[in-house]
Design a protein around this motif. Structure first.
Motif, PDB file in Angstrom:
ATOM      1  N   VAL A  98       0.841  -1.199   0.000  1.00 55.21           N
ATOM      2  CA  VAL A  98       0.000   0.000   0.000  1.00 55.21           C
ATOM      3  C   VAL A  98       0.876   1.250   0.000  1.00 55.21           C
ATOM      4  O   VAL A  98       0.588   2.228  -0.708  1.00 55.21           O
ATOM      5  CB  VAL A  98      -0.965  -0.007   1.225  1.00 55.21           C
ATOM      6  N   ASP A  99       1.961   1.227   0.759  1.00 60.51           N
ATOM      7  CA  ASP A  99       2.878   2.371   0.779  1.00 60.51           C
ATOM      8  C   ASP A  99       3.497   2.595  -0.594  1.00 60.51           C
ATOM      9  O   ASP A  99       3.610   3.734  -1.062  1.00 60.51           O
ATOM     10  CB  ASP A  99       3.972   2.164   1.825  1.00 60.51           C
ATOM     11  N   LYS A 100       3.904   1.485  -1.259  1.00 64.29           N
ATOM     12  CA  LYS A 100       4.480   1.613  -2.600  1.00 64.29           C
ATOM     13  C   LYS A 100       3.447   2.192  -3.580  1.00 64.29           C
ATOM     14  O   LYS A 100       3.761   3.080  -4.373  1.00 64.29           O
ATOM     15  CB  LYS A 100       4.948   0.249  -3.109  1.00 64.29           C
ATOM     16  N   ALA A 101       2.218   1.654  -3.503  1.00 60.11           N
ATOM     17  CA  ALA A 101       1.166   2.139  -4.400  1.00 60.11           C
ATOM     18  C   ALA A 101       0.859   3.611  -4.129  1.00 60.11           C
ATOM     19  O   ALA A 101       0.649   4.398  -5.066  1.00 60.11           O
ATOM     20  CB  ALA A 101      -0.097   1.297  -4.231  1.00 60.11           C
ATOM     21  N   THR A 102       0.873   3.973  -2.863  1.00 62.48           N
ATOM     22  CA  THR A 102       0.626   5.375  -2.511  1.00 62.48           C
ATOM     23  C   THR A 102       1.737   6.258  -3.043  1.00 62.48           C
ATOM     24  O   THR A 102       1.480   7.350  -3.564  1.00 62.48           O
ATOM     25  CB  THR A 102       0.514   5.522  -0.976  1.00 62.48           C
ATOM     26  N   ALA A 103       2.976   5.802  -2.934  1.00 63.26           N
ATOM     27  CA  ALA A 103       4.109   6.580  -3.451  1.00 63.26           C
ATOM     28  C   ALA A 103       4.004   6.735  -4.970  1.00 63.26           C
ATOM     29  O   ALA A 103       4.233   7.821  -5.508  1.00 63.26           O
ATOM     30  CB  ALA A 103       5.423   5.907  -3.059  1.00 63.26           C
ATOM     31  N   LYS A 104       3.653   5.626  -5.670  1.00 60.55           N
ATOM     32  CA  LYS A 104       3.487   5.703  -7.124  1.00 60.55           C
ATOM     33  C   LYS A 104       2.368   6.673  -7.496  1.00 60.55           C
ATOM     34  O   LYS A 104       2.494   7.471  -8.419  1.00 60.55           O
ATOM     35  CB  LYS A 104       3.172   4.321  -7.703  1.00 60.55           C
ATOM     36  N   PHE A 105       1.262   6.563  -6.773  1.00 61.11           N
ATOM     37  CA  PHE A 105       0.121   7.438  -7.037  1.00 61.11           C
ATOM     38  C   PHE A 105       0.508   8.895  -6.816  1.00 61.11           C
ATOM     39  O   PHE A 105       0.173   9.766  -7.617  1.00 61.11           O
ATOM     40  CB  PHE A 105      -1.063   7.056  -6.141  1.00 61.11           C
ATOM     41  N   GLN A 106       1.230   9.152  -5.735  1.00 59.36           N
ATOM     42  CA  GLN A 106       1.657  10.521  -5.429  1.00 59.36           C
ATOM     43  C   GLN A 106       2.595  11.036  -6.507  1.00 59.36           C
ATOM     44  O   GLN A 106       2.485  12.180  -6.943  1.00 59.36           O
ATOM     45  CB  GLN A 106       2.330  10.564  -4.050  1.00 59.36           C
ATOM     46  N   ALA A 107       3.531  10.179  -6.952  1.00 57.77           N
ATOM     47  CA  ALA A 107       4.457  10.582  -8.019  1.00 57.77           C
ATOM     48  C   ALA A 107       3.692  10.866  -9.312  1.00 57.77           C
ATOM     49  O   ALA A 107       3.960  11.863 -10.000  1.00 57.77           O
ATOM     50  CB  ALA A 107       5.505   9.497  -8.239  1.00 57.77           C
ATOM     51  N   ALA A 108       2.734   9.992  -9.641  1.00 60.18           N
ATOM     52  CA  ALA A 108       1.931  10.199 -10.849  1.00 60.18           C
ATOM     53  C   ALA A 108       1.111  11.479 -10.732  1.00 60.18           C
ATOM     54  O   ALA A 108       0.963  12.227 -11.710  1.00 60.18           O
ATOM     55  CB  ALA A 108       1.015   9.006 -11.085  1.00 60.18           C
ATOM     56  N   LYS A 109       0.601  11.728  -9.549  1.00 59.16           N
ATOM     57  CA  LYS A 109      -0.196  12.936  -9.317  1.00 59.16           C
ATOM     58  C   LYS A 109       0.664  14.178  -9.499  1.00 59.16           C
ATOM     59  O   LYS A 109       0.241  15.151 -10.134  1.00 59.16           O
ATOM     60  CB  LYS A 109      -0.786  12.892  -7.907  1.00 59.16           C
ATOM     61  N   GLU A 110       1.894  14.146  -8.939  1.00 59.94           N
ATOM     62  CA  GLU A 110       2.803  15.277  -9.093  1.00 59.94           C
ATOM     63  C   GLU A 110       3.215  15.454 -10.547  1.00 59.94           C
ATOM     64  O   GLU A 110       3.296  16.580 -11.050  1.00 59.94           O
ATOM     65  CB  GLU A 110       4.024  15.085  -8.199  1.00 59.94           C
ATOM     66  N   GLU A 111       3.467  14.327 -11.236  1.00 63.42           N
ATOM     67  CA  GLU A 111       3.837  14.396 -12.648  1.00 63.42           C
ATOM     68  C   GLU A 111       2.688  14.954 -13.472  1.00 63.42           C
ATOM     69  O   GLU A 111       2.890  15.786 -14.364  1.00 63.42           O
ATOM     70  CB  GLU A 111       4.221  12.998 -13.156  1.00 63.42           C
ATOM     71  N   ALA A 113       0.368  16.933 -12.367  1.00 62.17           N
ATOM     72  CA  ALA A 113       0.270  18.366 -12.065  1.00 62.17           C
ATOM     73  C   ALA A 113       1.312  19.145 -12.859  1.00 62.17           C
ATOM     74  O   ALA A 113       1.029  20.221 -13.408  1.00 62.17           O
ATOM     75  CB  ALA A 113       0.444  18.609 -10.570  1.00 62.17           C
ATOM     76  N   GLU A 114       2.535  18.595 -12.940  1.00 62.63           N
ATOM     77  CA  GLU A 114       3.607  19.243 -13.711  1.00 62.63           C
ATOM     78  C   GLU A 114       3.234  19.285 -15.189  1.00 62.63           C
ATOM     79  O   GLU A 114       3.402  20.317 -15.853  1.00 62.63           O
ATOM     80  CB  GLU A 114       4.923  18.486 -13.504  1.00 62.63           C
ATOM     81  N   ASN A 115       2.709  18.143 -15.707  1.00 58.86           N
ATOM     82  CA  ASN A 115       2.285  18.105 -17.121  1.00 58.86           C
ATOM     83  C   ASN A 115       1.157  19.097 -17.371  1.00 58.86           C
ATOM     84  O   ASN A 115       1.132  19.762 -18.404  1.00 58.86           O
ATOM     85  CB  ASN A 115       1.855  16.700 -17.513  1.00 58.86           C
ATOM     86  N   ASN A 116       0.223  19.160 -16.453  1.00 62.56           N
ATOM     87  CA  ASN A 116      -0.889  20.110 -16.599  1.00 62.56           C
ATOM     88  C   ASN A 116      -0.368  21.545 -16.591  1.00 62.56           C
ATOM     89  O   ASN A 116      -0.864  22.388 -17.342  1.00 62.56           O
ATOM     90  CB  ASN A 116      -1.916  19.925 -15.488  1.00 62.56           C
ATOM     91  N   ARG A 117       0.634  21.817 -15.749  1.00 60.41           N
ATOM     92  CA  ARG A 117       1.216  23.159 -15.698  1.00 60.41           C
ATOM     93  C   ARG A 117       1.835  23.494 -17.052  1.00 60.41           C
ATOM     94  O   ARG A 117       1.579  24.566 -17.605  1.00 60.41           O
ATOM     95  CB  ARG A 117       2.261  23.212 -14.590  1.00 60.41           C
ATOM     96  N   TRP A 118       2.623  22.548 -17.607  1.00 58.71           N
ATOM     97  CA  TRP A 118       3.248  22.797 -18.911  1.00 58.71           C
ATOM     98  C   TRP A 118       2.199  22.838 -20.023  1.00 58.71           C
ATOM     99  O   TRP A 118       2.322  23.618 -20.973  1.00 58.71           O
ATOM    100  CB  TRP A 118       4.317  21.758 -19.218  1.00 58.71           C
ATOM    101  N   GLU A 119       1.174  22.019 -19.900  1.00 52.40           N
ATOM    102  CA  GLU A 119       0.086  22.013 -20.880  1.00 52.40           C
ATOM    103  C   GLU A 119      -0.634  23.357 -20.852  1.00 52.40           C
ATOM    104  O   GLU A 119      -0.941  23.931 -21.910  1.00 52.40           O
ATOM    105  CB  GLU A 119      -0.890  20.864 -20.562  1.00 52.40           C
TER     106      GLU A 119
END
Length: 174
Positions: A98-111, A113-119
């Motif tokens: 669950v911790d790994k999945a949460t970390a992946k989800f958080q990383a994807a969420k941040e990515e 957000a970054e993609n949306n910012r550049w978009e």
């Protein structure tokens, strides 16, 4: 004051010859009361001893119960630990997943957000360039239209002058 107690005097009177029945009864009553008092004192002493023994037994039982309660609690803790030990490893593994999945989800969420910012920056730039192009194109078209319109009056003026001169040459114009 006599050296004899009241009960001794009653007994002596009851033992005399010709003692009345009342004297006998009084002496018997006094003797009975003395025996009663003596037995009551013995019973009170025995009760005190029993009370002390009961208190000692209650204390021993209370201490024993507390020790048993403590041992029961520790036995329950040990048993629950023994029962939960196989599950603990699985639970820890699941928590890790669950911790790994949460970390992946958080990383994807941040990515994301970054993609949306550049978009957003990209589309904002495209929109700005589109508006700027529209204004530039509008200005160009306005310039072309103005210069085309500006040439028309000059041409009309030249045509008007030419007609006037022809008419004047032919004498038709005043």
């Amino acid at each position: 004051m006599s050296l004899m107690s009241k009960s001794d005097a009653l007994r002596a009177k009851a033992q005399q010859e010709g003692a009345s029945e009342l004297d006998l009864m009084r002496a018997a009553l006094v003797e009975s009361q003395e025996r009663y008092n003596k037995q009551a004192a013995e019973i009170a002493l025995m009760l005190k001893c029993y009370d002390k023994r009961l208190e000692a037994l209650e204390l021993a039982v209370r201490q024993s119960n507390e020790q048993k309660r403590a041992s029961v609690v520790s036995a329950l803790e040990k048993a629950s630990e023994a029962l939960l030990e196989p599950l603990t490893a699985k639970i820890n593994a699941y928590v890790g997943e669950v911790d790994k999945a949460t970390a992946k989800f958080q990383a994807a969420k941040e990515e994301d957000a970054e993609n949306n910012r550049w978009e957003n920056i990209k589309w904002g730039t495209i929109l700005f360039l589109g508006v700027a192009t529209a204004f530039a194109l509008g200005g160009y078209i306005a310039n072309v239209a103005w210069s085309a319109w500006y040439d028309v009056p000059e041409k009309l003026d030249a045509l008007n002058n030419g007609i006037y001169q022809l008419l004047r040459y032919n004498g038709l114009a005043n």
